[in-house]
Scaffold this active site. Structure first.
Site, PDB file in Angstrom:
ATOM      1  N   ARG B  71       0.856  -1.194   0.000  1.00 13.01           N
ATOM      2  CA  ARG B  71       0.000   0.000   0.000  1.00 13.01           C
ATOM      3  C   ARG B  71       0.887   1.238   0.000  1.00 13.01           C
ATOM      4  NH1 ARG B  71      -3.479  -0.066   5.105  1.00 13.01           N
ATOM      5  NH2 ARG B  71      -4.733  -1.604   3.981  1.00 13.01           N
ATOM      6  N   ARG B 140      -1.347   6.471   9.631  1.00 11.64           N
ATOM      7  CA  ARG B 140      -1.532   5.919   8.287  1.00 11.64           C
ATOM      8  C   ARG B 140      -1.599   7.020   7.240  1.00 11.64           C
ATOM      9  NH1 ARG B 140      -3.839   0.766   8.548  1.00 11.64           N
ATOM     10  NH2 ARG B 140      -3.040  -0.361  10.369  1.00 11.64           N
ATOM     11  N   LYS B 204      -3.451   1.425  15.048  1.00  4.95           N
ATOM     12  CA  LYS B 204      -3.416   2.324  13.892  1.00  4.95           C
ATOM     13  C   LYS B 204      -3.945   3.705  14.272  1.00  4.95           C
ATOM     14  CE  LYS B 204      -6.441  -0.484  11.950  1.00  4.95           C
ATOM     15  NZ  LYS B 204      -7.487  -1.118  11.137  1.00  4.95           N
ATOM     16  N   LYS B 206      -5.477   7.325  12.282  1.00  4.12           N
ATOM     17  CA  LYS B 206      -5.899   7.842  10.976  1.00  4.12           C
ATOM     18  C   LYS B 206      -6.231   9.323  11.063  1.00  4.12           C
ATOM     19  CE  LYS B 206      -7.524   3.343   9.545  1.00  4.12           C
ATOM     20  NZ  LYS B 206      -8.596   2.514   8.998  1.00  4.12           N
ATOM     21  N   CYS B 440     -15.043  -2.790   0.497  1.00  5.30           N
ATOM     22  CA  CYS B 440     -13.648  -3.099   0.800  1.00  5.30           C
ATOM     23  C   CYS B 440     -13.211  -4.281  -0.075  1.00  5.30           C
ATOM     24  CB  CYS B 440     -13.483  -3.440   2.281  1.00  5.30           C
ATOM     25  SG  CYS B 440     -14.261  -5.008   2.755  1.00  5.30           S
ATOM     26  N   CYS B 446      -7.928 -10.692   1.380  1.00 10.32           N
ATOM     27  CA  CYS B 446      -7.859 -10.213   2.759  1.00 10.32           C
ATOM     28  C   CYS B 446      -8.077 -11.355   3.741  1.00 10.32           C
ATOM     29  CB  CYS B 446      -8.908  -9.124   3.006  1.00 10.32           C
ATOM     30  SG  CYS B 446      -8.856  -8.518   4.699  1.00 10.32           S
ATOM     31  N   CYS B 485     -16.069  -7.617   6.786  1.00 13.67           N
ATOM     32  CA  CYS B 485     -15.957  -7.964   8.194  1.00 13.67           C
ATOM     33  C   CYS B 485     -16.200  -6.699   9.003  1.00 13.67           C
ATOM     34  CB  CYS B 485     -14.566  -8.548   8.502  1.00 13.67           C
ATOM     35  SG  CYS B 485     -13.296  -7.305   8.796  1.00 13.67           S
ATOM     36  N   CYS B 489     -13.420  -1.349   6.820  1.00 12.08           N
ATOM     37  CA  CYS B 489     -12.536  -0.552   5.973  1.00 12.08           C
ATOM     38  C   CYS B 489     -13.296   0.240   4.921  1.00 12.08           C
ATOM     39  CB  CYS B 489     -11.489  -1.444   5.314  1.00 12.08           C
ATOM     40  SG  CYS B 489     -10.416  -2.241   6.539  1.00 12.08           S
TER      41      CYS B 489
END
Lengths: 609, 590
Positions: B71, B140, B204, B206, B440, B446, B485, B489
């Site tokens: 990514r 991120r 994470k 953001k 996503c 994934c 899930c 995302c």
């Protein structure tokens, strides 16, 4: 099964001999070996040494009234013929010793009186691996004069190759040159072995009787040797149940390789790692139908041949080779088709194109391409008998019990818009679980783990050549858990086109590395070149890369094994020479000698096809 | 993996080096060692495997078909045409499944095999793009409004976002040593990490910059959101600061939930870095490192209190936040077609279904597309005309779409021709539902996916379109989001209709968010299949068709009519403020 039956002059009385004969009549090879050890053990408790009962006689001069039968065999055919000859000779009241060529003590040659040799020719004029040393000795300067020797040679070969039966020819000529006396002309048997071998054997026995005039008082220890043969064998295969037929290359792979598991329950298949399983295939119905259709023949018509009467369909499906072409058949078809083109191909100057034809085309392709009529009888007579295919066993009984595992490359390709298959590989690949597969054991005691479990081993097995090494590693893993002493290290070299789709048994090797039952692995995936690389990488490249360490292992007593294709084995041998030469300061002759010595010490074994 | 083990992996990694070099060199497996799988995230990559093939390969005694997703770190999703061409070449050479635009304005390459990982990273860096900190427990990719109407302000905000992204990069040289073969220098393995410390963040982080009236970045879904406040002339005055947003949740675990960020004040542009660093370091020190599922900033705030957090931020920043200013969001979707900026430059927003740019039929399904070669052609065109394309950019939107920005009027016709020739103008024919739908990646790559998302989107959208048409609602601009899930995302908890995957073919049906990204939705039905989903929506569409007020969104209607109840804490409705739109919208070609 013992390959050497030595029958020295017996110290037993007639009653004792009878008792022993009764006792040993029903014993198989394992039983006999046990008995010999038992007797030797008893004997050693007494002060007098005695010769072992069933071991080959060494250090003793050749017995005057006895014939020596020596064979050089790659896939077991020559050995079988030699065994039959030994059995025939014994039945005729003759003393026999039967030896594999690499077990024949060459220093006895000058004392030898009656010698029969059954020798196969490999590929383009090479002796079988087990006969190489004897072959080189006889042709070399140290071969003694043999004026007192009577001999005969039977050669086995494949007329598809230009140098048909040349090994038998050479030995036959050389023995005569050394002064020995030929008792019958040399036999040259093509792939239809019995056609030549059976009459030769009969003549050989007759000639031996003439010369040796066997005494009526000699009582062979085993009066009916042939009947004590094990229940299952090449001519009487066991119908093994197919347990697993699992593809082990990914869908994306260009190759279809199967992991096959067969049940050998109740079959007394006491195989060792290194042995092979012979598989009797059947030709696919579709192929039989195509042949019948092409020739316009009726599959239900009964055809009698050699005293056997069967429908043509059954001959073609179960008794005749339809996938592999042979020179005699091509020659016959050239007649039937009145084809100049085919006739030209048979000429020696077109040997290379002929070899290509053999490699790329099957019987049905020839029939389709060159129009020629055959009657059913002619066809059955001209086609070669179906032969079993041998697969190195990929398992150890210590790990899998009453099963044998095989690693089979399913040969399947398109030719002229039709599908063509390898006979046995397709037979196996197309079978479902529960089907029966006719198999027999083909031992290979030239390809064995070291008796000393503390020896290191180096295994070079790209592609399906990895099969026996799966057996080796399984076996050593089982021995390791039982052992107390140092266990030898295991080093595998494996290669195939693609890492992602062709890494046969990848999960098992990863597990073995993790739990220490495999110590080293070197991989070469030839089609996975990095974008900068100029050429493909093969196992021989890895061998050279690891040269220093490999050389050290060998000098420390490691055993070396190579399994796979002939061309690969040649390239690997060249790489090994480089490695050894690099380690001794560049002396290639010494390197050659070193590898030769390894071979003689049984520390460099090959299983190539 | 347990929290303790992730924390110790970070601490023991010698600043994110671990045993990556050895893992990369191991020829027996296409996988990295387990710890290195955690560490490579910080380098911008995830280890994945082809889940479609897992079972077949296992019975074939083969390991999973491992590959790596890479990514990019592309603040605001901006790349030049030259960079586009390089990234396109990388996708074609090293990756499978084309180029993927994420919901955070980054590119993803899927299917890179381990032996080509280094070469791919080098190629990306050679394009003057990097992948640092695109994943892992760090800040991120910083998202920035992509559909601005004021070019000058967008440039300013983007510059701040890019600077902030750089500022918050880990200091370690590991990335350069491992991928770019740079020399190890003194202190290598023990670099000072003044912002992150030796264990980085608890999870994470953001950051997003929104420019009203568009909330395409879904600023309230960010850990740290900056809402640009413009004056009447469209000049940047500063930013409202919002903290504690986050999408992720775990099915059936009430301790985990999505949260919208809470506004804590206003700062001038010069204070952005200081505030951001203060928020990040406060989270570093107070975030939950014992229970990883409670490690996000949203839980830190809920555990310790918003007021406390604000004072902590002000203490660390060294100044107080000013009172928040009013603003208004109209929409969090993309505006398709051409728009013209204040400087006469043209911007074309194209719909890229699920952000996936491919040629051919992916997985053998769907249409035979030519999008990858189409965009390559457009980039080549712009690249070939440097004088006219000095400001040309490809901007990925947070809605997985693409803006070809800064096109000179002289090139517009040619761009249009290429768009039409390669079928990139799907937005013209697409229903509003289809245009706004997000998904996503989910399967087959994934590892967390419980159900299909991207691969299911076309079929599900078609099914819903059919249903809408039955109620004459085919033009209703409903925001639909599918996630494989509950990690969310595709920001499903902000969808007017959302599917959150629970098991193969089964989803939770969420309803009732707005279309501005200011209200979370609520669980409506649990663990149902497509037939049940459509059966649940049918009567709601019928009622909506009959009873909606003029211009009322579907989610707003569901709230008003009581179909869903959304608590206050899940709403950030701001008072309407008359924005002064400076826009010239020209959706149709002459």
């Amino acid at each position: 099964m013992s390959s050497s039956l030595a029958l020295p002059a017996t110290p037993l009385s007639n009653e004792q001999a009878d008792a022993v004969a009764r006792l040993t009549q029903d014993l198989d090879a394992r039983g006999l070996w046990w008995l010999s050890g038992y007797a030797a053990g008893l004997a050693s408790r007494e002060a007098q040494p005695a010769p072992p009962l069933a071991a080959p006689v060494r250090g003793e001069t050749a017995t005057p009234g006895r014939i020596s039968i020596v064979y050089g065999s790659q896939t077991g055919n020559a050995r079988r013929v030699a065994e039959q000859l030994a059995a025939d000779a014994e039945s005729a009241g003759l003393g026999v010793r039967l030896l594999r060529a690499d077990e024949y003590p060459t220093r006895e040659l000058k004392h030898e009186r009656h010698l029969y040799l059954v020798l196969s020719t490999q590929g383009d004029g090479d002796p079988s691996d087990d006969a190489r040393d004897l072959h080189d000795f006889l042709l070399g300067p140290r071969a003694p004069r043999l004026e007192h020797l009577h001999f005969a040679v039977l050669g086995l070969g494949d007329s598809s190759y230009p140098q048909f039966c040349v090994v038998g020819q050479r030995i036959d000529a050389r023995l005569a040159e050394l002064g020995a006396q030929r008792v019958l002309p040399r036999g040259d048997a093509d792939l239809d072995i019995d056609g030549v071998a059976a009459p030769w054997r009969a003549h050989a026995v007759a000639a031996a009787k003439d010369v040796l005039k066997p005494s009526a008082t000699v009582t062979p220890l085993r009066p009916q040797p042939a009947q004590a043969a094990p229940a299952f064998g090449r001519e009487r295969p066991f119908q093994a149940e197919l347990l697993v037929n699992q593809r082990i290359t990914a869908t994306a792979s260009g190759k279809d390789v199967r992991h096959v598991e067969l049940s050998l329950d109740d079959a007394q298949f006491a195989y060792e790692p290194g042995d092979a399983l012979g598989v009797w295939p059947r030709n696919p119905d579709a192929l039989v139908a195509t042949v019948l259709d092409t020739l316009g023949l009726d599959g239900d018509a009964e055809v009698a041949h050699d005293g056997v009467a069967l429908p043509l369909r059954v001959w073609l499906g179960e008794k005749r080779e339809l996938t592999k072409l042979s020179r005699p058949f091509i020659a016959s078809h050239a007649q039937h088709a009145r084809s100049d083109e085919l006739n030209r191909l048979l000429a020696p100057e077109h040997a290379e194109r002929f070899a290509t034809l053999l490699a790329e085309q099957q019987v049905v392709d020839l029939l389709q391409r060159f129009d020629g009529g055959w009657s059913a009888e002619e066809l059955v007579a001209a086609l070669r008998p179906l032969t079993p295919r041998l697969y190195s066993i990929a398992s150890s009984r210590k790990a899998v019990g009453d099963e044998a595992h095989l690693t089979v490359a399913h040969v399947e390709y398109e030719h002229g818009g039709q599908t063509r298959w390898g006979a046995a590989s397709h037979f196996l690949a197309a079978r479902d679980g529960g089907a029966r597969v006719p198999v027999f054991l083909e031992s290979n005691d030239r390809f064995r783990l070291p008796a000393d479990a503390s020896r290191d081993i180096v295994m070079i097995g790209p592609g399906t050549g990895v099969a026996p090494f799966r057996a080796f590693v399984q076996e050593r893993a089982a021995l390791r858990s039982a052992a107390t002493g140092r266990s030898g290290r295991n080093w595998l070299f494996f290669g195939n086109p693609h890492f992602r789709s062709d890494f046969l048994y990848q999960l098992e090797w990863q597990r073995a590395l993790k739990n220490g039952t495999l110590d080293r692995i070197d991989l070469a995936f030839s089609r996975d070149v990095s974008r900068d690389a100029a050429r493909k990488v093969y196992v021989q490249d890895r061998i050279r890369e690891r040269g220093a360490e490999l050389d050290a292992w060998l000098r420390n007593g490691a055993h070396l094994y190579v399994c796979g294709g002939i061309a690969m084995a040649r390239d690997v041998h060249a790489a090994l020479l480089d490695v050894v030469a690099a380690g001794n300061g560049g002396d290639r002759d010494a390197a050659e000698a070193f590898l030769r010595e390894l071979q003689q010490q049984r520390r460099y074994a090959k299983d190539v096809y | 993996m347990s929290t303790a083990s992730v924390e110790s992996i970070k601490a023991d990694s010698r600043r994110l080096r671990g045993s990556l070099l050895q893992s990369l060199a191991d020829p027996v497996t296409g996988s990295l060692r387990e710890d290195d799988q955690t560490l490579i995230k910080y380098h911008g990559s995830y280890q994945q495997d082809d889940r479609d093939a897992r079972e077949t390969r296992r019975t074939a005694k083969l390991e999973p078909a491992y590959s790596f997703m890479i990514r990019t770190r592309t603040p605001g999703g901006v790349v030049t045409p030259q960079q586009w061409l390089r990234l396109d070449a990388i996708a074609t050479t090293y990756a499978e499944r084309g180029l993927r635009i994420t919901t955070r304005q980054a590119f993803q390459f899927h299917g890179v095999i381990k032996t080509e990982l280094k070469a791919t990273m080098r190629a990306i860096n050679a394009a003057l793009v990097d992948t640092l900190a695109a994943c892992g427990d760090v800040n991120r990719n910083v998202v920035v409004a992509a559909n601005p109407l004021v070019s000058r302000t967008h440039a300013q905000v983007h510059a701040q976002a890019a600077a902030l992204s750089e500022h918050l990069l880990p200091n370690t040289r590991a990335y350069y040593e491992i991928w770019l073969d740079e020399e190890r220098v003194a202190g290598s393995g023990e670099e000072a990490e003044p912002i992150y410390g030796d264990r980085y963040l608890p999870r994470k982080f953001k950051i997003g910059f929104a420019i009203p009236p568009t909330n395409d970045v879904d600023v309230f879904a960010q850990d740290l959101g900056f809402v640009a406040i413009l004056d009447a002339a469209g000049a940047l005055l500063g930013y409202n600061v919002a903290v504690g947003g986050g999408m992720g949740a775990t099915h059936g675990d009430a301790e985990t939930y999505p949260r919208l960020a809470s506004t804590i004040g206003f700062v001038e542009p010069r204070h952005v870095t200081a505030v951001a660093e203060a928020v990040v370091t406060a989270q570093r020190d107070y975030g939950n490192r014992d229970v990883r599922k409670r490690a996000r900033l949203k839980y830190t705030i809920d555990d310790r209190g918003l007021d406390w957090f604000k004072s902590e931020v002000e203490r660390r920043a060294g100044f107080s936040l000013l009172p928040a200013r009013p603003f208004a969001f109209v929409h969090n979707g993309d505006r398709f077609g051409w728009s013209e900026g204040e400087d006469g430059r043209q911007h074309l927003t194209l719909r890229i279904p699920a952000g996936r740019i491919v040629d051919g039929r992916l997985d053998g399904r769907g249409e035979d597309l030519r999008h990858l070669s189409g965009l390559r052609a457009i980039a080549a065109l712009l690249d070939a005309r440097p004088d006219e394309s000095a400001d040309a950019e490809f901007r990925m939107t947070p809605n997985q779409n693409l803006v070809i920005a800064g096109v000179a009027p002289t090139l517009r016709a040619q761009v249009d021709a290429l768009v039409a020739e390669h079928g990139l103008d799907g937005w013209r024919r697409a229903s509003p539902l289809r245009r706004n739908a997000l998904a996503c990646v989910a399967l087959p790559t994934c590892g967390l996916a419980m159900a299909e998302a991207e691969r299911y989107l076309p079929d599900f959208v078609a099914a819903v379109e059919t249903l809408l048409a039955r109620h004459a609602l085919q033009d209703a601009p409903i925001h639909l989001r599918i996630s494989g899930c509950p990690n969310g995302c595709s920001r499903p908890y902000l969808g007017e209709i959302a599917l959150v995957g629970k098991a193969p073919g089964r989803y939770n049906l969420m309803l009732g968010a707005d279309h501005r990204g200011q209200r979370l939705n609520a669980l409506y039905r649990e663990n149902i299949d497509e037939a049940q989903i459509l059966a649940a929506l049918d009567p709601l569409f019928a009622d909506y068709a009959r009873e909606r007020e003029h211009g009322e969104g579907f989610g707003d209607y569901l709230l008003r009519s009581g179909v869903v109840a959304i608590p206050d804490r899940d709403r950030r409705d701001t008072a309407p403020f008359p924005s002064i739109p400076i826009e010239i919208v020209a959706e149709s070609l002459a």
